[in-house]
Scaffold this motif. Structure first.
Motif: not given
Ligand SMILES: NC(=O)C1=CN([C@@H]2O[C@H](COP(=O)(O)OP(=O)(O)OC[C@H]3O[C@@H](n4cnc5c(N)ncnc54)[C@H](OP(=O)(O)O)[C@@H]3O)[C@@H](O)[C@H]2O)C=CC1
Ligand SMILES: O=C(O)C1=N[C@H](C(=O)O)C[C@H](O)C1
Length: 267
Positions: A13, A36, A38, A101, A160, A238
Motif C-alpha cells: 500500500r 506482507i 501490517r 528499503t 521520508k 516513482r
Molecule cells: N531504493 C530505491 O530506489 C527507493 C527506496 N525507497 C525506500 O523504500 C521504502 C518505502 O518507501 P515509500 O514507499 O516511500 O514509503 P511508504 O511509507 O509510502 O510505504 C511503506 C509501506 O510499508 C508499510 N509498512 C509499515 N510497517 C510495516 C510492517 N511492519 N509490515 C509490512 N508493511 C509495513 C506501510 O504501511 P502503513 O502505511 O500502514 O504504515 C506502508 O504501506 C523506504 O525505505 C524508502 O526510503 C523509496 C524510493 C526509492
C-alpha cells in the motif's frame, strides 16, 4: 519466452509498493504470489481500493508468509526496522531478497552479507533503483579522483523516515573508495548552531532537506580553487525506480552473492 519468476512483496500500500504492484502486473514473466502488510490479513490485493486487480493474498505475519508462499524473490519496500527483519527471514527461507528499503546501518548490512553467504542465497540491496541516480553516483566517484573536496545535498519529500538517504550514504562510500581520507573545511571551523555542517562520512559533509514537493533529488558538489562541479539527479515520479526494481528481480535470480548497489550488475 522468459521463465516465470514468483514474487512476493512487502509494503504493497506504500508509495513505492503501489508502483511496484503496477510493474509486476504489467510484466508477463512476473507472478505475484502474495504480500506482507501490517494490515488486512486474509484479504487479497484486489480487495483493497486503488490497488491492481491481483489475486495475491495478504499476510500480516511475515513468518507465515515466507513459509506458505512459494516465492523465488522477495521485494521489500517498507521501513528500515521492518525491512531488516523481513530480509533475514527471506534469507533463512532461501527466498532471494530485492531490497529497496533504505536506512540500514553498516552493521546490519554486514549481518545480511554474512547471512546471504551462509545461506548461499543471492540478495540485491539497491540504495537507488533509478538508472540516472546510479549514473550520478558513478560519475561522482569518477570526479572525486580529481576533486577530493565534496559535499552532498539530498532533498526528499517530508514523509521520508531515514536521514541521510541511502543514496547519499552510498555515494559517500563510493567516493571514499577512491579518495584519500580527509577532513574538509577549515581545520578550526566550529558550529555555532549544532548540525550546521550536516552529517559526515570520512570528512565529507551530507545535508538532508525534507520538504513537500520533492520526491528524490541529490546534488554532489565538488570544489577546488577557481571552479566547482555539480552532479545532480532528480526523480520526478516513482516510476523512475521501477525499471531498476524489475532489473534487480531478474538479476537476483542469476546470483548467489550479496550485491549492494545496482552499479555492480550494470557493466
Ligand atoms: N531504493 C530505491 O530506489 C527507493 C527506496 N525507497 C525506500 O523504500 C521504502 C518505502 O518507501 P515509500 O514507499 O516511500 O514509503 P511508504 O511509507 O509510502 O510505504 C511503506 C509501506 O510499508 C508499510 N509498512 C509499515 N510497517 C510495516 C510492517 N511492519 N509490515 C509490512 N508493511 C509495513 C506501510 O504501511 P502503513 O502505511 O500502514 O504504515 C506502508 O504501506 C523506504 O525505505 C524508502 O526510503 C523509496 C524510493 C526509492
Ligand atoms: O525515501 C525515498 O523516497 C527514497 N529513498 C531512497 C534513498 O534513501 O536514497 C532512494 C530515493 O532517494 C528515494
Amino acid at each position: 519466452m522468459a521463465e516465470t519468476i514468483n514474487v512476493m512483496l512487502a509494503g504493497p500500500r506504500g508509495k513505492m509498493g503501489t508502483e511496484a504492484l503496477k510493474m509486476i502486473e504489467t510484466t508477463d514473466h512476473f507472478n505475484l504470489v502474495g504480500c506482507i502488510d501490517r494490515k488486512y490479513n486474509g484479504k487479497t490485493i484486489k480487495d483493497l481500493e486503488g490497488l491492481p486487480s491481483l489475486d495475491a493474498l495478504i499476510y500480516t505475519d511475515p513468518e507465515e508468509a515466507f513459509e506458505r508462499l512459494n516465492a523465488d524473490v522477495f521485494i521489500d519496500l517498507t521501513n528500515p526496522e521492518t525491512g531488516f527483519k523481513h530480509t533475514k527471514i527471506a534469507l533463512h527461507n532461501h527466498i532471494r531478497p530485492v531490497i529497496g528499503t533504505s536506512g540500514f546501518s553498516e552493521e546490519q548490512l554486514d549481518e545480511l552479507k554474512q547471512l546471504s553467504q551462509t545461506q548461499q542465497t543471492g540478495i540485491v540491496i539497491a540504495p537507488n533503483f533509478a538508472i540516472g541516480a546510479v549514473l550520478m553516483m558513478r560519475f561522482s566517484q569518477m570526479a572525486a579522483k580529481h576533486f577530493p573536496n565534496v559535499e552532498i545535498i539530498e532533498k526528499h519529500h517530508d514523509e521520508k523516515l531515514d536521514a541521510p538517504s541511502g543514496t547519499a550514504v552510498k555515494t559517500a562510500q563510493l567516493i571514499k573508495e577512491v579518495r584519500e581520507s580527509k577532513k574538509q573545511g577549515h581545520p578550526d571551523e566550529h558550529e555555532t548552531l549544532d548540525g550546521a555542517r550536516g552529517a559526515t562520512v570520512d570528512g565529507m559533509h551530507i545535508h538532508s532537506v525534507r520538504l513537500p514537493g520533492f520526491i528524490a533529488q541529490q546534488e554532489v558538489i565538488f570544489g577546488q580553487s577557481g571552479q566547482t562541479l555539480t552532479i545532480q539527479h532528480n526523480s520526478t515520479d516513482r516510476q523512475s525506480f521501477m525499471s531498476g526494481v524489475k532489473f534487480a528481480v531478474e538479476e537476483v535470480m542469476k546470483t548467489d552473492q550479496f550485491v549492494y548497489g545496482l552499479e555492480n550488475l550494470m557493466e
